[in-house]
Design a protein around this motif. Structure first.
Motif, mmCIF file in Angstrom:
data_model
loop_
_atom_site.group_PDB
_atom_site.id
_atom_site.type_symbol
_atom_site.label_atom_id
_atom_site.label_comp_id
_atom_site.label_asym_id
_atom_site.label_seq_id
_atom_site.Cartn_x
_atom_site.Cartn_y
_atom_site.Cartn_z
ATOM 1 N N ASP A 1 0.846 -1.187 0.000
ATOM 2 C CA ASP A 1 0.000 0.000 0.000
ATOM 3 C C ASP A 1 0.880 1.235 0.000
ATOM 4 O OD1 ASP A 1 0.377 0.911 2.952
ATOM 5 O OD2 ASP A 1 -0.243 -1.176 3.140
ATOM 6 N N PHE A 2 0.353 2.293 -0.605
ATOM 7 C CA PHE A 2 1.068 3.555 -0.724
ATOM 8 C C PHE A 2 0.273 4.633 0.003
ATOM 9 C CE2 PHE A 2 1.605 1.045 -4.621
ATOM 10 C CZ PHE A 2 2.966 0.840 -4.604
ATOM 11 N N ALA A 3 0.990 5.530 0.669
ATOM 12 C CA ALA A 3 0.330 6.597 1.432
ATOM 13 C C ALA A 3 0.988 7.934 1.124
ATOM 14 C CB ALA A 3 0.397 6.304 2.929
ATOM 15 N N LEU A 4 0.157 8.898 0.747
ATOM 16 C CA LEU A 4 0.632 10.254 0.486
ATOM 17 C C LEU A 4 0.355 11.086 1.723
ATOM 18 C CD1 LEU A 4 1.901 11.782 -1.935
ATOM 19 C CD2 LEU A 4 -0.394 12.553 -2.524
ATOM 20 N N THR A 5 1.385 11.337 2.532
ATOM 21 C CA THR A 5 1.222 12.039 3.805
ATOM 22 C C THR A 5 1.882 13.409 3.743
ATOM 23 O OG1 THR A 5 3.283 11.221 4.802
ATOM 24 C CG2 THR A 5 1.338 9.792 4.930
ATOM 25 N N PRO A 6 1.520 14.327 4.643
ATOM 26 C CA PRO A 6 2.157 15.651 4.648
ATOM 27 C C PRO A 6 3.658 15.590 4.890
ATOM 28 C CG PRO A 6 0.132 15.674 5.953
ATOM 29 C CD PRO A 6 0.419 14.238 5.621
ATOM 30 N N SER A 7 4.126 14.559 5.590
ATOM 31 C CA SER A 7 5.549 14.460 5.931
ATOM 32 C C SER A 7 6.342 13.601 4.956
ATOM 33 C CB SER A 7 5.711 13.902 7.344
ATOM 34 O OG SER A 7 5.114 12.620 7.444
ATOM 35 N N GLY A 8 5.673 12.975 3.980
ATOM 36 C CA GLY A 8 6.411 12.169 3.020
ATOM 37 C C GLY A 8 5.550 11.102 2.372
ATOM 38 N N PHE A 9 6.096 10.505 1.338
ATOM 39 C CA PHE A 9 5.418 9.416 0.635
ATOM 40 C C PHE A 9 5.899 8.088 1.209
ATOM 41 C CE2 PHE A 9 4.938 6.357 -2.842
ATOM 42 C CZ PHE A 9 3.603 6.572 -3.179
ATOM 43 N N VAL A 10 4.944 7.218 1.578
ATOM 44 C CA VAL A 10 5.264 5.982 2.274
ATOM 45 C C VAL A 10 4.847 4.789 1.420
ATOM 46 C CG1 VAL A 10 4.965 4.633 4.379
ATOM 47 C CG2 VAL A 10 4.899 7.135 4.476
ATOM 48 N N THR A 11 5.748 3.805 1.332
ATOM 49 C CA THR A 11 5.465 2.548 0.658
ATOM 50 C C THR A 11 5.634 1.417 1.663
ATOM 51 O OG1 THR A 11 6.268 3.393 -1.466
ATOM 52 C CG2 THR A 11 6.087 1.009 -1.237
ATOM 53 N N ASN A 12 4.582 0.635 1.870
ATOM 54 C CA ASN A 12 4.623 -0.494 2.789
ATOM 55 C C ASN A 12 4.429 -1.788 1.997
ATOM 56 O OD1 ASN A 12 4.905 0.724 5.449
ATOM 57 N ND2 ASN A 12 2.878 1.603 5.091
ATOM 58 N N ILE A 13 5.425 -2.659 2.069
ATOM 59 C CA ILE A 13 5.380 -3.927 1.348
ATOM 60 C C ILE A 13 5.482 -5.078 2.349
ATOM 61 C CG2 ILE A 13 6.589 -5.392 -0.334
ATOM 62 C CD1 ILE A 13 7.564 -2.847 -1.696
ATOM 63 N N ARG A 14 4.625 -6.071 2.175
ATOM 64 C CA ARG A 14 4.634 -7.248 3.038
ATOM 65 C C ARG A 14 4.707 -8.492 2.150
ATOM 66 N NH1 ARG A 14 1.532 -3.338 4.733
ATOM 67 N NH2 ARG A 14 -0.078 -3.962 3.241
#
Length: 379
Positions: free
Chosen positions: A361-374
């Motif tokens: 899943d990918f998350a566009l947050t105010p502090s940065g772009f996050v990629t979480n892979i499992r």
């Protein structure tokens, strides 16, 4: 010069020298003349300083990535400062600074647009010199300066293309080194597994047969011979246990060393500080899983360089309860009101992860772009 080279390029250093000569001589001539007030001189000095300050900020070779809008603002401030200087100073040679300004244009637009803009930027200058200062030959001077600007545009455009090609070559070289490291680890793993299998299938089989035969001989023997056979039987059982333990240890140590692979991929990435955090005891026994982790990390690094203004990227790799977790996030400020657009890069990550029955899943947050892979650990 070595210290200067660490922070500014040779082109920037040459621009500073040019600015210093032009501004210094203009200020000196103003001081020698009685036709300028202290206010005029102060305004010129401030504008010269604004010009070079904005130039240095926009072209600094630090590990800082300025967004395009800010750079355009700095470019506009340089041009505005140059026009104000032209209003206070009647010396046409200050248009040399327009060459420094034009040399930055290939980094913002196509060469054809930059050439047109370089011509248009000289018109206000020499309209000022012609109608405000009543300088003769301003048209010819303007054409001559435009040829200088044209030359600077072509040279800087070639320099920019060479720089882009060099960065692409460096990125490809890092990817090749990482891939080579992964292939070497895969070859080592395959050799360890082959040795373990041979030991288990050959030596283990013969030792098992020997143990059974000794057990049969022990039951049929009598007297001191039986004691000797029992001792041999116990030794064979102990040796068989040692062989099985050795085979198990070889298989356990056949895990792929993913740390070296990822370090090769993220080392010396320009304009981006990468923090790589990998737990010491992580075990990755499957080549395809290691390759997926490598390719997903590679795509995240590429996306960060292309689509964000981040200066730092953090990569965390851990495992827990038979699941491998890869978390990658940058420090760029994003507009969370915009919807996330899935380009080829993000879709490629999804496809690779889904092939291994994992999730991302990918998350566009105010502090940065996050990629979480499992990813599930292979059985």
């Amino acid at each position: 010069m070595a210290g200067v080279g660490r922070f500014i390029s040779i082109e920037t250093f040459a621009a500073i020298i040019t600015w210093a000569v032009v501004s210094g001589s203009a200020i000196w001539l103003m001081l020698q003349s009685d036709g300028f007030s202290v206010l005029d001189l102060s305004a010129v000095v401030v504008c010269f300083l604004i010009f070079i300050s904005c130039f240095l900020i926009a072209n600094a070779d630090y590990e800082v990535r300025l967004n395009t809008l800010l750079k355009r603002g700095l470019l506009f401030a340089q041009y505005a400062a140059l026009l104000i200087v032209a209003i206070f100073v009647p010396y046409t040679y200050i248009a040399i600074l327009s060459t420094i300004w034009c040399a930055q244009l290939p980094y913002f637009m196509r060469l054809s647009y930059a050439i047109c803009l370089s011509f248009l930027c000289l018109l206000p200058l020499f309209l000022i010199f012609s109608f405000y200062w009543h300088q003769e030959g301003s048209l010819l001077t303007g054409i001559l300066f435009w040829t200088f600007n044209l030359f600077a545009l072509v040279v800087m455009n070639s320099t920019r293309k060479e720089s882009v090609a060099r960065e692409q070559s460096d990125a490809l070289n890092r990817e090749l080194i990482a891939t080579q490291t992964l292939l070497n680890e895969a070859a080592k793993q395959a050799e360890r597994v082959r040795i373990a299998r041979n030991i288990h299938d050959l030596l283990g089989h013969h030792l098992t047969a020997l143990t059974i035969n000794l057990q049969v001989a022990y039951r049929t023997a009598e007297g001191p011979v039986q004691d000797n056979i029992k001792q041999c039987h116990d030794l064979s059982k102990l040796l068989l246990s040692d062989v099985r333990e050795a085979v198990s240890e070889i298989r356990e140590k056949s895990a792929i060393e993913i740390t070296q692979t990822l370090q090769a991929l993220v080392s010396n990435v320009p304009q981006l500080t990468i923090h790589l955090n990998i737990v010491d005891d992580i075990m990755i026994n499957d080549v395809k899983t290691a390759d997926t982790l490598l390719r997903c990390t590679q795509e995240c690094v590429t996306n960060t360089l292309k689509h964000s203004q981040a200066s730092e990227l953090t990569i965390n790799l851990t495992d827990k309860d038979k699941v491998i977790y890869l978390t990658i996030f940058d420090n760029a400020h994003h507009n969370t009101t915009k919807s996330l657009v899935y380009g080829n890069g993000l879709k490629g990550i999804q496809e690779r992860v889904n092939e291994l029955s994992g999730s991302v899943d990918f998350a566009l947050t105010p502090s940065g772009f996050v990629t979480n892979i499992r990813l599930p650990e292979p059985l």
